[in-house]
Write a protein that holds these residues in place. Structure first.
Motif, PDB file in Angstrom:
ATOM      1  N   ALA A 137       3.816  20.725  -0.134  1.00 12.18           N
ATOM      2  CA  ALA A 137       5.239  20.684  -0.506  1.00 12.18           C
ATOM      3  C   ALA A 137       5.582  19.343  -1.138  1.00 12.18           C
ATOM      4  CB  ALA A 137       6.103  20.920   0.726  1.00 12.18           C
ATOM      5  N   VAL A 138       6.408  19.372  -2.168  1.00 10.60           N
ATOM      6  CA  VAL A 138       6.857  18.142  -2.827  1.00 10.60           C
ATOM      7  C   VAL A 138       7.908  17.470  -1.941  1.00 10.60           C
ATOM      8  CG1 VAL A 138       8.015  17.171  -4.840  1.00 10.60           C
ATOM      9  CG2 VAL A 138       6.368  19.044  -5.130  1.00 10.60           C
ATOM     10  N   VAL A 139       7.632  16.241  -1.537  1.00  9.87           N
ATOM     11  CA  VAL A 139       8.537  15.507  -0.647  1.00  9.87           C
ATOM     12  C   VAL A 139       9.024  14.201  -1.282  1.00  9.87           C
ATOM     13  CG1 VAL A 139       7.690  16.493   1.508  1.00  9.87           C
ATOM     14  CG2 VAL A 139       6.524  14.505   0.503  1.00  9.87           C
ATOM     15  N   GLY A 140       8.812  14.100  -2.593  1.00  9.40           N
ATOM     16  CA  GLY A 140       9.276  12.925  -3.304  1.00  9.40           C
ATOM     17  C   GLY A 140       8.631  12.848  -4.667  1.00  9.40           C
ATOM     18  N   MET A 141       8.909  11.761  -5.380  1.00  9.48           N
ATOM     19  CA  MET A 141       8.368  11.573  -6.720  1.00  9.48           C
ATOM     20  C   MET A 141       8.121  10.088  -6.967  1.00  9.48           C
ATOM     21  SD  MET A 141      10.790  14.178  -8.901  1.00  9.48           S
ATOM     22  CE  MET A 141      10.743  15.953  -8.609  1.00  9.48           C
ATOM     23  N   ALA A 142       7.250   9.814  -7.952  1.00  8.41           N
ATOM     24  CA  ALA A 142       6.986   8.446  -8.365  1.00  8.41           C
ATOM     25  C   ALA A 142       7.098   8.379  -9.878  1.00  8.41           C
ATOM     26  CB  ALA A 142       5.593   8.008  -7.911  1.00  8.41           C
ATOM     27  N   GLY A 143       7.948   7.489 -10.384  1.00  2.00           N
ATOM     28  CA  GLY A 143       8.194   7.397 -11.808  1.00  2.00           C
ATOM     29  C   GLY A 143       7.085   6.700 -12.565  1.00  2.00           C
ATOM     30  N   LYS A 144       7.083   6.888 -13.881  1.00  2.00           N
ATOM     31  CA  LYS A 144       6.113   6.243 -14.758  1.00  2.00           C
ATOM     32  C   LYS A 144       6.093   4.732 -14.548  1.00  2.00           C
ATOM     33  CE  LYS A 144       5.429   5.099 -19.625  1.00  2.00           C
ATOM     34  NZ  LYS A 144       5.981   5.184 -21.002  1.00  2.00           N
ATOM     35  N   SER A 145       4.899   4.178 -14.407  1.00  5.67           N
ATOM     36  CA  SER A 145       4.649   2.733 -14.268  1.00  5.67           C
ATOM     37  C   SER A 145       5.074   2.150 -12.926  1.00  5.67           C
ATOM     38  CB  SER A 145       5.350   1.946 -15.390  1.00  5.67           C
ATOM     39  OG  SER A 145       4.902   2.360 -16.658  1.00  5.67           O
ATOM     40  N   ALA A 146       5.639   2.962 -12.043  1.00  2.00           N
ATOM     41  CA  ALA A 146       6.096   2.446 -10.752  1.00  2.00           C
ATOM     42  C   ALA A 146       4.925   2.006  -9.885  1.00  2.00           C
ATOM     43  CB  ALA A 146       6.911   3.499 -10.011  1.00  2.00           C
ATOM     44  N   GLN A 147       5.170   1.011  -9.058  1.00  2.00           N
ATOM     45  CA  GLN A 147       4.228   0.635  -8.013  1.00  2.00           C
ATOM     46  C   GLN A 147       4.447   1.562  -6.815  1.00  2.00           C
ATOM     47  OE1 GLN A 147       2.041  -2.466  -8.066  1.00  2.00           O
ATOM     48  NE2 GLN A 147       2.389  -1.888 -10.193  1.00  2.00           N
ATOM     49  N   VAL A 148       3.359   1.940  -6.158  1.00  2.00           N
ATOM     50  CA  VAL A 148       3.460   2.724  -4.932  1.00  2.00           C
ATOM     51  C   VAL A 148       2.761   1.964  -3.814  1.00  2.00           C
ATOM     52  CG1 VAL A 148       3.584   4.950  -6.116  1.00  2.00           C
ATOM     53  CG2 VAL A 148       1.357   4.055  -5.440  1.00  2.00           C
ATOM     54  N   THR A 149       3.299   2.063  -2.623  1.00  2.00           N
ATOM     55  CA  THR A 149       2.621   1.497  -1.461  1.00  2.00           C
ATOM     56  C   THR A 149       1.431   2.385  -1.116  1.00  2.00           C
ATOM     57  OG1 THR A 149       4.125   2.731  -0.027  1.00  2.00           O
ATOM     58  CG2 THR A 149       4.700   0.446  -0.500  1.00  2.00           C
ATOM     59  N   VAL A 150       0.356   1.777  -0.635  1.00  2.00           N
ATOM     60  CA  VAL A 150      -0.817   2.555  -0.226  1.00  2.00           C
ATOM     61  C   VAL A 150      -1.187   2.152   1.188  1.00  2.00           C
ATOM     62  CG1 VAL A 150      -3.207   3.159  -0.699  1.00  2.00           C
ATOM     63  CG2 VAL A 150      -1.648   2.690  -2.602  1.00  2.00           C
ATOM     64  N   GLU A 151      -1.071   3.110   2.117  1.00  2.00           N
ATOM     65  CA  GLU A 151      -1.422   2.849   3.513  1.00  2.00           C
ATOM     66  C   GLU A 151      -2.909   3.049   3.765  1.00  2.00           C
ATOM     67  OE1 GLU A 151       2.919   4.191   5.369  1.00  2.00           O
ATOM     68  OE2 GLU A 151       1.151   5.445   5.699  1.00  2.00           O
ATOM     69  N   CYS A 152      -3.486   4.060   3.107  1.00  2.00           N
ATOM     70  CA  CYS A 152      -4.900   4.383   3.286  1.00  2.00           C
ATOM     71  C   CYS A 152      -5.255   5.480   2.299  1.00  2.00           C
ATOM     72  CB  CYS A 152      -5.178   4.837   4.722  1.00  2.00           C
ATOM     73  SG  CYS A 152      -4.140   6.241   5.243  1.00  2.00           S
ATOM     74  N   GLN A 153      -6.526   5.875   2.268  1.00  2.00           N
ATOM     75  CA  GLN A 153      -6.947   6.957   1.392  1.00  2.00           C
ATOM     76  C   GLN A 153      -7.688   8.023   2.177  1.00  2.00           C
ATOM     77  OE1 GLN A 153      -9.442   4.723  -1.406  1.00  2.00           O
ATOM     78  NE2 GLN A 153     -11.265   5.707  -0.539  1.00  2.00           N
ATOM     79  N   THR A 154      -7.653   9.256   1.660  1.00  2.00           N
ATOM     80  CA  THR A 154      -8.323  10.372   2.312  1.00  2.00           C
ATOM     81  C   THR A 154      -8.859  11.314   1.250  1.00  2.00           C
ATOM     82  OG1 THR A 154      -8.073  12.083   4.015  1.00  2.00           O
ATOM     83  CG2 THR A 154      -6.251  11.822   2.474  1.00  2.00           C
TER      84      THR A 154
END
Length: 398
Positions: A344-361
């Motif tokens: 399910a889509v629970v948000g969006m990230a715009g072009k060129s935006a920085q995103v926080t990264v907690e971990c990867q899976t």
């Protein structure tokens, strides 16, 4: 005990040499000023004539602050010094016809990221957040809809040791505050960094140029969350209400309103507490407590807001932590509740935006601008984006 004449003479000469050496002026050469005049990508509505940067010919456009002004922004080629410095001296002359302004700011490259912009008065030492061997200058020119155009000429920068302590510092965790969000709208208008607003756009406005990204850049980005959704967006405009209210900074280093607590916008204090006679910095009566403006795509689509409301905002450049950059040519990237395209889509990230990264899976294999991979990044509790669309390094496993 008697001292021989040769020994006494040697001792005398040694003392004299020590005194002479201590009183000699330093022979360390002060680096010559570096001339800076070439705008880089992200600049807008300026022209260069020799060593002079002049406001361009684009007409006035109403941005988030609802001020009818002509605006130009020039981010200039970064300068690298031979050694780190904790302060710089910026030199320039400016021409400001009636009602216009010409502001110069500097930022530094520290811990693999750019610091916030700091106003740099001409000829006066400006402290950096920490020692750095690379800085960048920015010029912002504003003027009324008609009349002469402001300019800045003969821009130079050089390191100095005349400032003992840095002005700002990056904290361990980025500041998070609960502020009132309003919808910007204004489709077809031009933002403070020169971006032309499109339908369902993805960016935000904050009331200070210190955290304003260049056009197309996400150097300064925010995470905006409701109880169930989050958006990651670049800061591309200035407002609402004020233009010198960097409320995310500690009170002592705020550009204005230093008596307000960190995290509280001046407009909120004016609206709720009667601060400053209920007025903003321009003398207008504040009609709402807004501390952030959201473009329509953020407001309606990413956060699913039906009306202006309070949200939680994290100012990502104010602290450390894992980061990635959204690498798409336009629009937005969906944030999902599971590491696959059916989540399910629970948000969006715009072009060129920085995103926080907690971990990867690991999850569904996806092909994007960064190649094909089954790695997904957790950007918030229960929220994931495909690493195929994120320019980032490797992170610990969730």
């Amino acid at each position: 005990m008697r001292t021989s004449r040769p020994a006494a003479l040697a001792a005398c000469l040694a003392v004299t040499a020590a005194i002479f050496t201590a009183t000699l002026p330093s022979t360390a050469a002060t680096p010559d000023p570096t001339v800076v005049s070439q705008p880089v990508a992200g600049s807008s509505n300026v022209r260069v004539e020799g060593r002079r940067i002049i406001l361009g010919d684009a007409p006035a456009a109403i941005g988030s602050t609802k001020l009818n002004q002509r605006t130009g922004l020039a981010e200039l080629t970064p300068v690298r010094f031979a050694a780190p410095t904790s302060a710089v001296i910026v030199g320039y002359t400016s021409g400001t016809p009636d009602g216009s302004s010409a502001d110069v700011a500097v930022r530094s490259w520290i811990n693999n990221r750019w610091s916030e912009w700091t106003t740099a008065p001409a000829g006066t030492p400006t402290a950096l957040p920490g020692a750095s061997d690379q800085v960048q200058l920015r010029v912002i020119l504003t003027a009324p809809p008609t009349g002469g155009s402001p300019s800045v000429a003969d821009l130079t920068v050089q390191p100095t040791d005349k400032v003992a302590a840095p002005r700002m510092s990056v904290q361990a965790a980025p500041l998070k505050s609960h502020v009132f969000a309003t919808r910007e709208g204004l489709v077809g208008g031009t933002t403070a960094n020169g971006h032309v607003i499109v339908s369902r756009d993805h960016f935000v406005a904050l009331p200070s140029r210190r955290g304003l990204s260049g056009n197309g850049s996400g150097t300064y980005s925010v995470k905006v969350c409701t109880a169930s959704r989050c958006a990651f967006e670049p800061v591309w405009d200035v407002g609402p209400w004020n233009t010198k209210d960097d409320y995310w900074n500690p009170s002592a280093t705020r550009e204005m309103w230093k008596d307000l607590p960190q995290g509280k916008p001046e407009a909120q204090a004016a609206y709720q507490d009667g601060y400053n006679g209920r007025k903003d910095q321009f003398g207008r009566i504040v009609a709402n407590p807004a501390g952030i403006d959201l473009a329509d795509g953020v407001f309606w689509d990413a956060l699913k807001l039906a009306d202006n409301s309070f949200v939680d905002v994290t100012y990502l450049w104010t602290g450390d932590g894992g980061r990635g950059t959204v690498s798409i040519s336009s629009g937005y990237l969906n944030v999902r509740n599971a590491p696959n395209s059916t989540g399910a889509v629970v948000g969006m990230a715009g072009k060129s935006a920085q995103v926080t990264v907690e971990c990867q899976t690991t999850g569904e294999s996806v092909t994007g601008s960064q190649g094909t991979t089954n790695i997904w990044l957790r950007v918030n509790t229960g929220m994931y984006v495909a690493k195929a669309w994120i320019s980032a390094g490797t992170f610990s496993t969730c």
